[in-house]
Design a protein around this motif. Sequence first.
Motif, PDB file in Angstrom:
ATOM      1  N   SER A   1       0.832  -1.213   0.000  1.00 20.27           N
ATOM      2  CA  SER A   1       0.000   0.000   0.000  1.00 20.27           C
ATOM      3  C   SER A   1       0.859   1.252   0.000  1.00 20.27           C
ATOM      4  O   SER A   1       0.563   2.229  -0.704  1.00 20.27           O
ATOM      5  N   GLN A   2       1.922   1.227   0.774  1.00 20.63           N
ATOM      6  CA  GLN A   2       2.822   2.381   0.860  1.00 20.63           C
ATOM      7  C   GLN A   2       3.513   2.634  -0.479  1.00 20.63           C
ATOM      8  O   GLN A   2       3.604   3.778  -0.951  1.00 20.63           O
ATOM      9  N   ILE A   3       4.005   1.565  -1.114  1.00 14.12           N
ATOM     10  CA  ILE A   3       4.695   1.705  -2.395  1.00 14.12           C
ATOM     11  C   ILE A   3       3.712   2.155  -3.475  1.00 14.12           C
ATOM     12  O   ILE A   3       4.030   3.035  -4.289  1.00 14.12           O
ATOM     13  N   PHE A   4       2.515   1.591  -3.460  1.00 11.39           N
ATOM     14  CA  PHE A   4       1.502   1.968  -4.442  1.00 11.39           C
ATOM     15  C   PHE A   4       1.178   3.457  -4.308  1.00 11.39           C
ATOM     16  O   PHE A   4       1.105   4.183  -5.315  1.00 11.39           O
ATOM     17  N   ALA A   5       0.969   3.918  -3.079  1.00 13.36           N
ATOM     18  CA  ALA A   5       0.651   5.330  -2.851  1.00 13.36           C
ATOM     19  C   ALA A   5       1.806   6.230  -3.279  1.00 13.36           C
ATOM     20  O   ALA A   5       1.596   7.316  -3.839  1.00 13.36           O
ATOM     21  N   SER A   6       3.035   5.783  -3.044  1.00 11.62           N
ATOM     22  CA  SER A   6       4.204   6.561  -3.447  1.00 11.62           C
ATOM     23  C   SER A   6       4.265   6.703  -4.964  1.00 11.62           C
ATOM     24  O   SER A   6       4.524   7.792  -5.489  1.00 11.62           O
ATOM     25  N   LEU A   7       4.005   5.614  -5.692  1.00  8.76           N
ATOM     26  CA  LEU A   7       4.012   5.671  -7.153  1.00  8.76           C
ATOM     27  C   LEU A   7       2.917   6.602  -7.659  1.00  8.76           C
ATOM     28  O   LEU A   7       3.149   7.435  -8.547  1.00  8.76           O
ATOM     29  N   GLN A   8       1.731   6.471  -7.096  1.00  6.83           N
ATOM     30  CA  GLN A   8       0.638   7.346  -7.505  1.00  6.83           C
ATOM     31  C   GLN A   8       0.991   8.815  -7.243  1.00  6.83           C
ATOM     32  O   GLN A   8       0.699   9.686  -8.069  1.00  6.83           O
ATOM     33  N   GLY A   9       1.616   9.069  -6.115  1.00  6.55           N
ATOM     34  CA  GLY A   9       2.006  10.436  -5.786  1.00  6.55           C
ATOM     35  C   GLY A   9       3.055  11.011  -6.716  1.00  6.55           C
ATOM     36  O   GLY A   9       3.183  12.238  -6.841  1.00  6.55           O
ATOM     37  N   LYS A  10       3.808  10.151  -7.383  1.00  5.15           N
ATOM     38  CA  LYS A  10       4.833  10.592  -8.332  1.00  5.15           C
ATOM     39  C   LYS A  10       4.302  10.629  -9.766  1.00  5.15           C
ATOM     40  O   LYS A  10       5.067  10.759 -10.720  1.00  5.15           O
ATOM     41  N   GLY A  11       2.985  10.487  -9.924  1.00  7.82           N
ATOM     42  CA  GLY A  11       2.400  10.551 -11.255  1.00  7.82           C
ATOM     43  C   GLY A  11       2.520   9.269 -12.049  1.00  7.82           C
ATOM     44  O   GLY A  11       2.451   9.293 -13.280  1.00  7.82           O
ATOM     45  N   ILE A  12       2.684   8.141 -11.347  1.00  9.04           N
ATOM     46  CA  ILE A  12       2.774   6.835 -12.012  1.00  9.04           C
ATOM     47  C   ILE A  12       1.432   6.128 -11.814  1.00  9.04           C
ATOM     48  O   ILE A  12       1.059   5.797 -10.681  1.00  9.04           O
ATOM     49  N   GLY A  13       0.715   5.908 -12.895  1.00 13.39           N
ATOM     50  CA  GLY A  13      -0.614   5.299 -12.802  1.00 13.39           C
ATOM     51  C   GLY A  13      -0.549   3.805 -12.613  1.00 13.39           C
ATOM     52  O   GLY A  13      -1.049   3.037 -13.449  1.00 13.39           O
TER      53      GLY A  13
ATOM     54  N   LEU B   1       2.788  -0.082 -19.046  1.00 14.80           N
ATOM     55  CA  LEU B   1       3.390  -0.770 -20.183  1.00 14.80           C
ATOM     56  C   LEU B   1       2.427  -0.694 -21.362  1.00 14.80           C
ATOM     57  O   LEU B   1       1.324  -1.233 -21.297  1.00 14.80           O
ATOM     58  N   PHE B   2       2.847  -0.010 -22.407  1.00 16.24           N
ATOM     59  CA  PHE B   2       2.061   0.094 -23.637  1.00 16.24           C
ATOM     60  C   PHE B   2       2.988   0.585 -24.733  1.00 16.24           C
ATOM     61  O   PHE B   2       4.060   1.149 -24.457  1.00 16.24           O
ATOM     62  N   PRO B   3       2.635   0.352 -26.012  1.00 15.16           N
ATOM     63  CA  PRO B   3       3.560   0.670 -27.101  1.00 15.16           C
ATOM     64  C   PRO B   3       4.012   2.116 -27.154  1.00 15.16           C
ATOM     65  O   PRO B   3       5.140   2.401 -27.561  1.00 15.16           O
ATOM     66  N   GLY B   4       3.151   3.042 -26.745  1.00 10.84           N
ATOM     67  CA  GLY B   4       3.505   4.452 -26.817  1.00 10.84           C
ATOM     68  C   GLY B   4       4.258   4.988 -25.613  1.00 10.84           C
ATOM     69  O   GLY B   4       4.547   6.187 -25.546  1.00 10.84           O
ATOM     70  N   LEU B   5       4.590   4.109 -24.650  1.00  7.10           N
ATOM     71  CA  LEU B   5       5.352   4.543 -23.474  1.00  7.10           C
ATOM     72  C   LEU B   5       6.741   4.996 -23.925  1.00  7.10           C
ATOM     73  O   LEU B   5       7.511   4.228 -24.492  1.00  7.10           O
ATOM     74  N   THR B   6       7.069   6.271 -23.695  1.00 12.19           N
ATOM     75  CA  THR B   6       8.338   6.805 -24.170  1.00 12.19           C
ATOM     76  C   THR B   6       9.483   6.407 -23.247  1.00 12.19           C
ATOM     77  O   THR B   6       9.264   6.002 -22.099  1.00 12.19           O
ATOM     78  N   ALA B   7      10.698   6.551 -23.740  1.00  8.66           N
ATOM     79  CA  ALA B   7      11.874   6.239 -22.929  1.00  8.66           C
ATOM     80  C   ALA B   7      11.925   7.123 -21.691  1.00  8.66           C
ATOM     81  O   ALA B   7      12.262   6.652 -20.588  1.00  8.66           O
ATOM     82  N   ASP B   8      11.606   8.397 -21.844  1.00  5.83           N
ATOM     83  CA  ASP B   8      11.615   9.302 -20.694  1.00  5.83           C
ATOM     84  C   ASP B   8      10.551   8.912 -19.675  1.00  5.83           C
ATOM     85  O   ASP B   8      10.791   8.966 -18.459  1.00  5.83           O
ATOM     86  N   GLU B   9       9.367   8.537 -20.166  1.00  8.08           N
ATOM     87  CA  GLU B   9       8.310   8.110 -19.246  1.00  8.08           C
ATOM     88  C   GLU B   9       8.721   6.850 -18.505  1.00  8.08           C
ATOM     89  O   GLU B   9       8.501   6.723 -17.288  1.00  8.08           O
ATOM     90  N   GLN B  10       9.316   5.895 -19.217  1.00 10.14           N
ATOM     91  CA  GLN B  10       9.723   4.664 -18.557  1.00 10.14           C
ATOM     92  C   GLN B  10      10.835   4.928 -17.539  1.00 10.14           C
ATOM     93  O   GLN B  10      10.861   4.308 -16.467  1.00 10.14           O
ATOM     94  N   THR B  11      11.732   5.846 -17.849  1.00 10.46           N
ATOM     95  CA  THR B  11      12.762   6.236 -16.882  1.00 10.46           C
ATOM     96  C   THR B  11      12.121   6.791 -15.617  1.00 10.46           C
ATOM     97  O   THR B  11      12.562   6.495 -14.498  1.00 10.46           O
ATOM     98  N   ARG B  12      11.075   7.596 -15.781  1.00 10.69           N
ATOM     99  CA  ARG B  12      10.348   8.124 -14.624  1.00 10.69           C
ATOM    100  C   ARG B  12       9.769   6.988 -13.782  1.00 10.69           C
ATOM    101  O   ARG B  12       9.837   7.018 -12.546  1.00 10.69           O
ATOM    102  N   VAL B  13       9.200   5.996 -14.443  1.00  6.53           N
ATOM    103  CA  VAL B  13       8.613   4.866 -13.723  1.00  6.53           C
ATOM    104  C   VAL B  13       9.690   4.113 -12.956  1.00  6.53           C
ATOM    105  O   VAL B  13       9.538   3.817 -11.758  1.00  6.53           O
TER     106      VAL B  13
END
Length: 382
Positions: free
Chosen positions: A310-322, A361-373
């Motif tokens: 739950s903590q990790i999930f909330a942290s990802l959501q807070g960083k703009g990671i869906g 994970l989807f075909p249009g996920l950019t390199a910069d977006e994946q780096t953010r994740v």
Amino acid sequence: MTIPYGRHQIDRADLDAVVDVLENQFLTQGQQVPRFEQALKEYCGAAHTVAVNSGTSALHIACLALGLGPDDWLWTSPNSFVASANCGLYCGARVDFVDIDVKTGNLCLNALAEKLLQAARSNRLPKVMVVVHFAGLSCDMQAIQRLTEPYGIKLIEDASHALGGTYRDKPVGSCVYSDACVLSFHPVKSITTAEGGAVLTNAPEIARQLRQFASHGITRDPDHMEGESDGPWYYQQVTLGYNYRLSDLHAALGLSQLSRLNAFIESRSERAQRYTEALAGLSLRLPGTSSQAKSAWHLYSIGVEESLRSQIFASLQGKGIGANVHYIPIHLQPYYRRMGFKPGDFPNAETFYRQAITLPLFPGLTADEQTRVIQAVKESLN
């Protein structure tokens, strides 16, 4: 901006295909649905394809065509969306589950073998099994067929996640080891028709029944009518069917998307590989793989420490990671608990759920977006 866990990819060709139908063709029962069905069966290597308006509809008519009815049993995976089990209830059947392998999220062969022996002794063998290919990785269908064949169990592959994947060097959907295979074209799947699904099979009679169940139970074939036909306009309703047909608008989009399916799967695979390399060595359960199967990489599902999920999930959501979670075990849903299922019935599926986080994970996920994740996952773990 939040990065979603999944996203469809539409280009100009897709738009043009749909507009062409709107401007020049039939909107419902024209030429696009047959063309889409033909292209799907050629891609997957099955003899017959019936396209319908959703993956759920596809599951329902597949069960009907295989003769599932009241007092029969359907088994499936608890690690799936509820439609994989609900299709049995729609037919009046009873539903049970087979636990999973925590490494892959797919059905556990040892659990299946043991449950089959117990069911044979108690006369509770299933008539149909819906085998779910979780996250795009095919189950070991040859082994499942060997285990179930002595009992006469019919097999449906729920390949809603797996179009574009392979098993034993054959495309998922070829139905080499199953009676039917179901696909979904929901917007986050391998290809999209906005909403839609299909059933593939190698059996002509199953295909005939699929088409009949999807179209009100109606036939225009004189060979399957009662009495004589009144003429070329004539039709008969010979069974209780449903309006599950796919429209030409949706089929046109799907046909256009299908031309890029291999590119979509390659893009998904490249991004999945980057995740695996970047996250290796961390305190995570990474997605399982198989030497017999190539995943379509519908999902990239990791496992984390249960107490921290739950903590990790909330942290990802807070960083703009869906981030998302797949799946709440079906047997723990209130509707299924009222049937008598309870926590502890399928412990591997429950453990998998308590640890699971799905990364974008989807075909249009950019390199910069994946780096953010990737960076967000590392920071969340720390």
